[in-house]
Write an enzyme that holds these catalytic residues in place. Structure first.
Site, short mmCIF file in Angstrom:
data_model
loop_
_atom_site.label_atom_id
_atom_site.label_comp_id
_atom_site.label_asym_id
_atom_site.label_seq_id
_atom_site.Cartn_x
_atom_site.Cartn_y
_atom_site.Cartn_z
N GLN A 84 0.81 -1.21 0.00
CA GLN A 84 0.00 0.00 0.00
C GLN A 84 0.85 1.27 0.00
OE1 GLN A 84 -3.09 -1.54 3.23
NE2 GLN A 84 -3.78 0.34 2.27
N HIS A 85 0.21 2.37 -0.39
CA HIS A 85 0.65 3.75 -0.15
C HIS A 85 1.78 4.24 -1.06
CE1 HIS A 85 -1.73 3.35 3.46
NE2 HIS A 85 -0.87 2.56 4.05
N ASP A 245 -2.38 -4.88 -0.18
CA ASP A 245 -2.03 -6.16 0.44
C ASP A 245 -2.89 -6.48 1.67
OD1 ASP A 245 -0.81 -4.17 1.98
OD2 ASP A 245 1.21 -5.00 1.80
#
Length: 496
Positions: A84-85, A245
Site C-alpha cells: 500500500q501507499h 495487500d
C-alpha cells in the site's frame, strides 16, 4: 468454465513478488513462483524502481508455470495485490519518472504534519478519508515530491499506487479499487470517490489518477497481447482491479460481506496489526479507516513494535525467543522504535518493576506482554470504531485469527491467549495476500463474490485453540504503567 482452470494471485510486496497458481474451483495452491525486489535508500529514504516489480512479476509467473506444470491455456484470470501507499509517477508513455517512494519512506513526515493542520486537524481528515496523514500515506509523499522535486511532479502524466502500475501493465487500463485508493488520503471513504478539496490542497490533478472500479474483484479488462507475450499467458484472460495487500489478506481469510464481518484478525510481524471487515464506516484518529476490496470497510490499527522488538530483547538477554516466562512484577514496554498506537513517536523502551528474584526469562516474558497488551488495546479501539463494545461478552468472546510470523511462535500464541482470554484461530491457509488476490482473479473470471469464493475454498485446516482464563493481573499491571508513564517518560499524551 472448463474443468480444472487456474487463476493467478500476485502478491507484490516491499521485498518480493509471489505468484500463487490456484485451482479456481477448490483454492488448492498448485505452486508459488517467487522473484526478489530491490529496495534502496538511506536514512528515511526507501525507494524501488517499478520496472523491477514488472520484471519480478514476469519471473514469478514463469517460475509458477514451471513449478506447477500448469498449461498456460488453463489460466483464466489474474489479479495483483500490492504494497500500500507507494507513490509511482509516470510519463505519458507509462514509464516511471523516478523510483517509487515506498510506504516506509519517512521523509514526508513534515508534509504529513502540515497537511493535517491545513485541513483543521485529525478529526477533519478522519471524517472524510477515514485516516490521518502520516509519512506512509501517498498524499504526504506527493506533497514531499512537489516541495523537493518540483520538476518531476510537474512532468508527471500519471500518478499510481504500486498495484495500479502493475494492473495497468497487464490490462492497458488505468484502474484502481476502493481498498487501495483509501490509503492515499485523497480518496474519501465517506463519498466513495476522490475528494476534490483534498486534491486541490495537495495540488494534484484528478486527471492524473486512475479510475476507481466498484471492487477489487471487478473485471476491468483483459490481458493485452503485449502482457501475454511477456508473461507466457493467453491474451484475453480476465484481469481484476486488484487491491492493497491488507485488503487482499482479508479476502484470503474470508472477511467481508460474503463471509465474516466484525471478526478480528491480529497479525504479529515486524509491526503488530489488527483489522476486521465491517459494514460500519470507522472514523477514529487512532485507526486507518480503510475501505475493503469488496465494498465493506477495513479499519486497521498498527503498532510499530512487535516481533523484532521482542527478538531484540531476547538477544540482549542472550536468550532464545521461546525461553520466556510470565513477567511477574516486571513491566517492559518494548517501544524501541517509538510507537504509533498509542501515538508516542519519541518513546523508547521502558522497564520497571525489577526485583531481586526477577529472572531473565521473566524480563523476556514481560517484553512479550508489553507488545501484546499494546496491540490488544488497539483492537479495543478498533471494536469501538466499528460500533462494538469491547467489554460486551459476545464481542470479547469472538475468536482472534492470528497470522504473521508470530502466529508460528509458541510464546506469542500463548501470550495472546492469556492476555486476551479469547479463543485463537491459526488459519491453515498460507500466503494469504496471494490467496486473496487469487480469489479476486476468480471473481473477475466468474462473476462470483471474491470473499465468498475464498471462504468456500479448501485451503487447509485451521487450528482452533480454546480460550483460557484471562490474566487480568498482568493486563492491569502493564496498562497501569503505560497510562502513568505516557506523558513524563514516553514523550506523549496519556492514552485514552
Amino acid at each position: 468454465m472448463p474443468p480444472h482452470t487456474v487463476v493467478i494471485g500476485v502478491d507484490s510486496s516491499t521485498q518480493s513478488t509471489k505468484a500463487a497458481f490456484t485451482d479456481t474451483a477448490t483454492g488448492r495452491l498448485l505452486a508459488v513462483g517467487r522473484a526478489p525486489h530491490v529496495v534502496t535508500g538511506e536514512g528515511g529514504a526507501r525507494e524501488s524502481d517499478p520496472e523491477v516489480w514488472w520484471q519480478a512479476l514476469r519471473d514469478a509467473v514463469a517460475a509458477g508455470l514451471k513449478e506447477s506444470g500448469t498449461a498456460a491455456t488453463d489460466v483464466v484470470g489474474i489479479a495483483v495485490a500490492g504494497q500500500q501507499h507507494g507513490l509511482v509517477v509516470l510519463d505519458a508513455e507509462g514509464r516511471p519518472l523516478r523510483p517509487a517512494l515506498l510506504w516506509n519512506d519517512t521523509r514526508s513526515a513534515p508534509q504529513a504534519a502540515a497537511l493535517t493542520a491545513a485541513l483543521g486537524g485529525p478529526d477533519a481528515w478522519t471524517a472524510r478519508t477515514g485516516s490521518v496523514p502520516v509519512a506512509a500515506m501517498t498524499a504526504s509523499k506527493w506533497q514531499w515530491l512537489r516541495e523537493n522535486e518540483p520538476e518531476t511532479a510537474e512532468a508527471a502524466a500519471a500518478v499510481r499506487l504500486p498495484h495500479d502500475f502493475l494492473t495497468e501493465r497487464l490490462s492497458g487500463r488505468a484502474v484502481t479499487d476502493p481498498g487501495d485508493a483509501s490509503g492515499t488520503c485523497w480518496y474519501s471513504t465517506a463519498t466513495g470517490a476522490y475528494d476534490p478539496e483534498l486534491l486541490a490542497l495537495i495540488g494534484l490533478d484528478a486527471a492524473l489518477l486512475p479510475e476507481v472500479a466498484p471492487s477489487g474483484g471487478a473485471r476491468i479488462g483483459s490481458l493485452t497481447d503485449a502482457a501475454a507475450e511477456a508473461l507466457g499467458l493467453p491474451a484475453g484472460i480476465a484481469v481484476a482491479a486488484g487491491t492493497g495487500d491488507n485488503m487482499s489478506a482479508a479476502v484470503g481469510l474470508g472477511l467481508g460481506g460474503g463471509g465474516l464481518l466484525d471478526h478480528p484478525v491480529l497479525s504479529l510481524g515486524t509491526s503488530g496489526t489488527v483489522f476486521a471487515a465491517s459494514r460500519t464506516r470507522p472514523a477514529s484518529a487512532a485507526l486507518s479507516g480503510f475501505a475493503a476490496a469488496d465494498g465493506t470497510y477495513l479499519p486497521l490499527a498498527c503498532t510499530l513494535n512487535c516481533t523484532l522488538a521482542v527478538d531484540k530483547v531476547a538477544a540482549l538477554l542472550g536468550l532464545d525467543r521461546n525461553d520466556a516466562a510470565p513477567g511477574g512484577e516486571a513491566v517492559l514496554l518494548p517501544y524501541l522504535d517509538g510507537e504509533r498506537t498509542p501515538d508516542l513517536p519519541t518513546a523508547a523502551g521502558l522497564l520497571t518493576g525489577l526485583r531481586h528474584d526477577t529472572t531473565p526469562q521473566q524480563l523476556l516474558g514481560a517484553a512479550y506482554e508489553g507488545a501484546v497488551v499494546t496491540v490488544l488495546r488497539a483492537l479495543d479501539e478498533l471494536s469501538r470504531a466499528c460500533g462494538l463494545d469491547p467489554a460486551d461478552p459476545e464481542v470479547a468472546g469472538r475468536p482472534l485469527r492470528l497470522i504473521g510470523g508470530g502466529a508460528q511462535g509458541r510464546v506469542w500464541v500463548e501470550t495472546v491467549r492469556r492476555l486476551s482470554g479469547r479463543p485463537v484461530i491459526v488459519p491453515g491457509a498460507g500466503e494469504l495476500v496471494a490467496l486473496g488476490a487469487a480469489a479476486l482473479a476468480a471473481s473477475a473470471a466468474t462473476g462470483a463474490d471474491p470473499v465468498a469464493v475464498a471462504a468456500g475454498w479448501e485451503t487447509g485446516a485451521d487450528l482452533l485453540l480454546e480460550a483460557v482464563e484471562r490474566d487480568l493481573a498482568a493486563w492491569d499491571r502493564v496498562t497501569s504503567v503505560l497510562e502513568r508513564a505516557a506523558g513524563p517518560l514516553l514523550g506523549g499524551e496519556r492514552p485514552a
